[in-house]
Design a protein around this motif. Structure first.
Motif, PDB file in Angstrom:
ATOM      1  N   MET A   1       3.521  21.121  51.138  1.00 27.19           N
ATOM      2  CA  MET A   1       4.012  22.077  52.282  1.00 27.19           C
ATOM      3  C   MET A   1       3.008  22.452  52.451  1.00 27.19           C
ATOM      4  O   MET A   1       3.000  24.258  51.853  1.00 27.19           O
ATOM      5  N   TYR A   2       2.015  22.503  53.521  1.00 27.55           N
ATOM      6  CA  TYR A   2       0.206  23.166  53.449  1.00 27.55           C
ATOM      7  C   TYR A   2       0.929  24.746  54.801  1.00 27.55           C
ATOM      8  O   TYR A   2       1.713  24.271  55.934  1.00 27.55           O
ATOM      9  N   LEU A   3       1.101  26.349  55.065  1.00 23.50           N
ATOM     10  CA  LEU A   3       1.468  26.738  55.190  1.00 23.50           C
ATOM     11  C   LEU A   3       0.054  27.457  56.206  1.00 23.50           C
ATOM     12  O   LEU A   3      -0.495  28.359  55.898  1.00 23.50           O
ATOM     13  N   GLY A   4      -0.516  27.103  57.247  1.00 27.04           N
ATOM     14  CA  GLY A   4      -2.090  27.371  57.254  1.00 27.04           C
ATOM     15  C   GLY A   4      -1.908  28.341  58.641  1.00 27.04           C
ATOM     16  O   GLY A   4      -0.616  28.989  59.256  1.00 27.04           O
ATOM     17  N   PRO A   5      -3.013  29.664  58.822  1.00 25.20           N
ATOM     18  CA  PRO A   5      -2.838  30.383  59.641  1.00 25.20           C
ATOM     19  C   PRO A   5      -2.426  30.642  60.743  1.00 25.20           C
ATOM     20  O   PRO A   5      -1.509  31.438  61.367  1.00 25.20           O
ATOM     21  N   GLU A   6      -2.352  29.267  61.206  1.00 26.50           N
ATOM     22  CA  GLU A   6      -1.545  28.891  62.718  1.00 26.50           C
ATOM     23  C   GLU A   6       0.119  28.746  62.878  1.00 26.50           C
ATOM     24  O   GLU A   6       0.681  29.495  63.788  1.00 26.50           O
ATOM     25  N   THR A   7       0.403  28.636  61.497  1.00 27.57           N
ATOM     26  CA  THR A   7       1.747  28.789  61.880  1.00 27.57           C
ATOM     27  C   THR A   7       2.586  30.245  60.760  1.00 27.57           C
ATOM     28  O   THR A   7       3.117  31.102  61.406  1.00 27.57           O
ATOM     29  N   LEU A   8       1.648  30.941  59.893  1.00 27.95           N
ATOM     30  CA  LEU A   8       1.431  32.551  59.304  1.00 27.95           C
ATOM     31  C   LEU A   8       1.242  33.600  60.671  1.00 27.95           C
ATOM     32  O   LEU A   8       1.920  34.345  60.669  1.00 27.95           O
ATOM     33  N   MET A   9       0.449  32.940  61.434  1.00 33.03           N
ATOM     34  CA  MET A   9      -0.334  34.335  61.990  1.00 33.03           C
ATOM     35  C   MET A   9       1.471  34.385  62.892  1.00 33.03           C
ATOM     36  O   MET A   9       2.000  36.618  63.251  1.00 33.03           O
ATOM     37  N   PRO A  10       2.017  33.698  63.955  1.00 31.28           N
ATOM     38  CA  PRO A  10       2.983  34.237  65.258  1.00 31.28           C
ATOM     39  C   PRO A  10       4.328  34.651  63.983  1.00 31.28           C
ATOM     40  O   PRO A  10       4.786  36.144  64.558  1.00 31.28           O
ATOM     41  N   ILE A  11       4.219  34.077  63.055  1.00 32.17           N
ATOM     42  CA  ILE A  11       5.676  34.998  61.732  1.00 32.17           C
ATOM     43  C   ILE A  11       5.104  36.704  61.794  1.00 32.17           C
ATOM     44  O   ILE A  11       6.005  37.686  61.651  1.00 32.17           O
ATOM     45  N   ALA A  12       3.811  36.638  61.125  1.00 27.54           N
ATOM     46  CA  ALA A  12       3.383  38.092  60.112  1.00 27.54           C
ATOM     47  C   ALA A  12       3.633  38.812  61.771  1.00 27.54           C
ATOM     48  O   ALA A  12       3.893  40.433  61.691  1.00 27.54           O
ATOM     49  N   SER A  13       2.752  38.103  63.433  1.00 31.98           N
ATOM     50  CA  SER A  13       2.564  39.048  64.292  1.00 31.98           C
ATOM     51  C   SER A  13       4.307  39.906  64.562  1.00 31.98           C
ATOM     52  O   SER A  13       4.882  40.829  64.464  1.00 31.98           O
ATOM     53  N   ALA A  14       5.537  38.475  64.129  1.00 30.35           N
ATOM     54  CA  ALA A  14       6.877  39.054  64.819  1.00 30.35           C
ATOM     55  C   ALA A  14       7.257  40.425  63.831  1.00 30.35           C
ATOM     56  O   ALA A  14       8.373  40.633  64.025  1.00 30.35           O
ATOM     57  N   LEU A  15       7.205  39.824  62.711  1.00 28.44           N
ATOM     58  CA  LEU A  15       7.224  41.189  61.377  1.00 28.44           C
ATOM     59  C   LEU A  15       6.569  42.370  61.598  1.00 28.44           C
ATOM     60  O   LEU A  15       7.404  43.242  61.667  1.00 28.44           O
ATOM     61  N   ALA A  16       5.252  42.313  62.284  1.00 25.66           N
ATOM     62  CA  ALA A  16       5.240  43.220  62.597  1.00 25.66           C
ATOM     63  C   ALA A  16       5.552  44.503  63.968  1.00 25.66           C
ATOM     64  O   ALA A  16       5.107  46.003  63.608  1.00 25.66           O
ATOM     65  N   ALA A  17       6.121  43.716  64.563  1.00 24.70           N
ATOM     66  CA  ALA A  17       6.518  44.039  65.826  1.00 24.70           C
ATOM     67  C   ALA A  17       8.053  45.246  65.653  1.00 24.70           C
ATOM     68  O   ALA A  17       8.313  45.860  65.748  1.00 24.70           O
ATOM     69  N   VAL A  18       8.769  43.776  64.768  1.00 23.20           N
ATOM     70  CA  VAL A  18       9.382  44.503  64.048  1.00 23.20           C
ATOM     71  C   VAL A  18      10.017  45.550  62.874  1.00 23.20           C
ATOM     72  O   VAL A  18      10.447  46.886  63.747  1.00 23.20           O
TER      73      VAL A  18
END
Length: 45
Positions: A1-18
């Motif tokens: 299972m590959y998690l590229g930057p296009e997948t991880l950046m929205p998740i990281a952005s949401a975590l940073a917002a929280v």
């Protein structure tokens, strides 16, 4: 299972917002947690 930057950046952005919201209202967050713990501790006394 590959998690590229296009997948991880929205998740990281949401975590940073929280995290930012928690830091903005840190005193209220800690106060609410303390109140909750006191209420739960009062139930078990």
């Amino acid at each position: 299972m590959y998690l590229g930057p296009e997948t991880l950046m929205p998740i990281a952005s949401a975590l940073a917002a929280v995290g930012g919201v928690l830091l903005l209202f840190w005193r209220r967050v800690v106060g609410a947690i303390r109140l909750f713990v006191q209420k739960v501790a009062g139930i078990f006394r």
